[in-house]
Design a protein around this motif. Structure first.
Motif, short mmCIF file in Angstrom:
data_model
loop_
_atom_site.label_atom_id
_atom_site.label_comp_id
_atom_site.label_asym_id
_atom_site.label_seq_id
_atom_site.Cartn_x
_atom_site.Cartn_y
_atom_site.Cartn_z
N GLY A 1 39.23 0.60 -92.04
CA GLY A 1 40.30 0.79 -93.02
C GLY A 1 41.29 -0.34 -92.95
O GLY A 1 41.06 -1.34 -92.26
N GLY A 2 42.38 -0.17 -93.69
CA GLY A 2 43.39 -1.22 -93.69
C GLY A 2 44.34 -1.07 -94.85
O GLY A 2 44.46 0.01 -95.45
N ASP A 3 44.99 -2.17 -95.17
CA ASP A 3 45.94 -2.17 -96.27
C ASP A 3 45.95 -3.57 -96.87
O ASP A 3 45.77 -4.56 -96.14
CB ASP A 3 47.33 -1.80 -95.73
CG ASP A 3 48.26 -1.35 -96.84
OD1 ASP A 3 47.77 -0.92 -97.91
OD2 ASP A 3 49.49 -1.43 -96.64
N THR A 4 46.10 -3.66 -98.19
CA THR A 4 46.12 -4.97 -98.86
C THR A 4 47.39 -5.07 -99.68
O THR A 4 47.63 -4.23 -100.56
CB THR A 4 44.87 -5.11 -99.76
OG1 THR A 4 43.70 -4.83 -98.97
CG2 THR A 4 44.77 -6.51 -100.32
N GLY B 1 38.00 4.13 -97.86
CA GLY B 1 37.84 4.97 -99.04
C GLY B 1 38.65 6.25 -98.97
O GLY B 1 38.93 6.85 -100.00
N ASP B 2 39.04 6.67 -97.79
CA ASP B 2 39.93 7.83 -97.67
C ASP B 2 41.34 7.36 -97.34
O ASP B 2 41.57 6.19 -97.08
CB ASP B 2 39.41 8.78 -96.59
CG ASP B 2 38.48 9.84 -97.18
OD1 ASP B 2 38.99 10.75 -97.86
OD2 ASP B 2 37.24 9.71 -96.99
N ASP B 3 42.26 8.31 -97.31
CA ASP B 3 43.64 7.95 -96.97
C ASP B 3 43.79 7.61 -95.49
O ASP B 3 44.76 6.96 -95.09
CB ASP B 3 44.60 9.08 -97.36
CG ASP B 3 44.79 9.11 -98.88
OD1 ASP B 3 45.00 8.03 -99.45
OD2 ASP B 3 44.70 10.19 -99.48
N LEU C 1 42.46 -3.50 -90.82
CA LEU C 1 42.92 -4.82 -91.25
C LEU C 1 44.05 -4.69 -92.26
O LEU C 1 43.85 -4.17 -93.36
CB LEU C 1 41.74 -5.56 -91.92
CG LEU C 1 42.05 -6.82 -92.72
CD1 LEU C 1 42.56 -7.93 -91.81
CD2 LEU C 1 40.81 -7.29 -93.48
N LEU D 1 35.02 -5.65 -98.91
CA LEU D 1 35.34 -5.08 -97.59
C LEU D 1 34.40 -3.94 -97.18
O LEU D 1 34.00 -3.87 -96.03
CB LEU D 1 36.79 -4.59 -97.55
CG LEU D 1 37.84 -5.70 -97.54
CD1 LEU D 1 39.24 -5.11 -97.59
CD2 LEU D 1 37.70 -6.59 -96.30
#
Ligand code: ADP
Ligand code: MG
Length: 319
Positions: free
Chosen positions: A120-123, A28-30, A88, A13
């Motif tokens: 950014g995103g979440d998996t 890479g950051d919050d 994403l 990603l």
């Protein structure tokens, strides 16, 4: 390479991001940090694609990713906003490396087509679904909304309608000639978001919406938001040639309720129509006038000279 959640983020990603200057920090950051350029408004929109609802699990992951980007870009086009960034949220049943590599290739190519940065995103693990949140920019107070249409405005659409919905209804059809199947599936999987209309819409349009659920359903949303009604001219509705070919006299009803084309439906004051036509020509674009905005509410359609029928808005709904 065996993928884990973190190697997926780092190795697949991260290379998708464009490192554009307005992104202070991204993956890479919050949280990602963005600097909104002076004189612009930020527009935000989210669309989810769920396996079995918006796409079939066996489809090429490249196409699924492309479509997820495309439907989000189309929302920005409808608002006359320049797409800029996405996040994403990906829910996956498993870390399947081949699937994810193809998915990220489609994601990257689609995002880069429109110079959009993945920030950014979440998996997470679960039934396959893809949620993109797209952010775009419009010059201050110039985002185009659904609510600006006025009685007398001309209603236009940016392209022929019905091919994507026909592709869906023919998914199981066994005797479809391969060349027709190819054309229809391309319309379903690779529709073109109408980003090429941004400037024109800002200069001429009073309201716009993208056709995702069906012409009558989406035009009705625009009319309700604007507090107006509309009358369509049946003969003016541009049908995709294969829709005419396969559906014949049912073709118009089909496009009134069939979605997934992602053409724009928008309104232009009648007094500006000539000038608008010239501007379209200059840019090599073609739009089709399909009717007129009227006072009051509700949808109507002229089927023959002097013959007007009431239209009940119809289109895709989830519940
Ligand atoms: P947190 O635990 O703080 O939510 P994560 O471990 O979920 O952080 O994510 C680490 C970084 O990777 C974050 O910057 C996040 O935005 C990014 N990220 C995670 N999943 C995705 C994804 N599917 N697409 C893009 N970026 C992602
Ligand atoms: Mg997270």
């Amino acid at each position: 390479m065996t993928l884990t959640e973190f190697s997926f983020i780092d190795e697949l990603l991260k290379p998708v991001s464009l490192k554009s200057p307005q992104v202070l920090f991204g993956i890479g950051d919050d949280a990602a940090g963005l600097r909104i350029p002076e004189g612009f408004d930020l527009l935000v929109s989210t669309d989810t694609l769920v396996s079995g609802v918006h796409f079939l699990p066996h489809w090429d992951p490249y196409d699924i990713a492309y479509k997820a980007v495309m439907v989000n870009v189309s929302d920005m086009a409808a608002m006359a906003a320049q797409p800029a960034w996405v996040t994403l949220a990906l829910t996956l049943p498993e870390m399947n490396q081949d699937w994810l590599q193809a998915f990220v290739k489609g994601l990257k190519e689609a995002l880069h087509t429109w110079s959009i940065d993945l920030i950014g995103g979440d998996t997470t693990k679960g039934p396959l679904s893809i949620t993109l949140t797209i952010m775009g920019l419009a010059p201050q107070n110039q985002a185009l909304r659904r609510s600006g249409a006025k009685a007398g405005d001309i209603i236009l659409v940016t392209g022929t309608l019905g091919a994507a919905a026909l592709a869906v209804s023919f998914l199981e059809k066994k005797d479809l000639p391969p060349k027709d199947k190819k054309i229809l599936m391309h319309k379903l999987l690779h529709p073109k978001p109408r980003i090429d209309y941004l400037e024109l819409l800002r200069s001429f349009a009073t309201a716009a919406i993208d056709i995702s659920d069906g012409l009558s359903a989406d035009l009705n949303h625009l009319c309700v938001a604007s507090g107006v009604g509309a009358c369509l001219d049946e003969k003016a509705i541009p049908l995709h040639p294969l829709v005419t070919h396969y559906l014949q006299e049912q073709a118009v009803d089909f496009v009134l309720s069939g979605g997934d084309d992602y053409e724009l439906c928008y309104t232009v004051p009648a007094s500006k129509l000539n000038q608008f036509g010239e501007a379209l020509k200059l840019r090599n674009l073609q739009s089709y006038p399909i009717g007129v905005i009227e006072e009051g509410s509700g949808l109507r359609m002229q089927t023959a000279p002097g013959l007007i029928k009431h239209l009940t808005p119809a289109g895709y709904t989830h519940f």
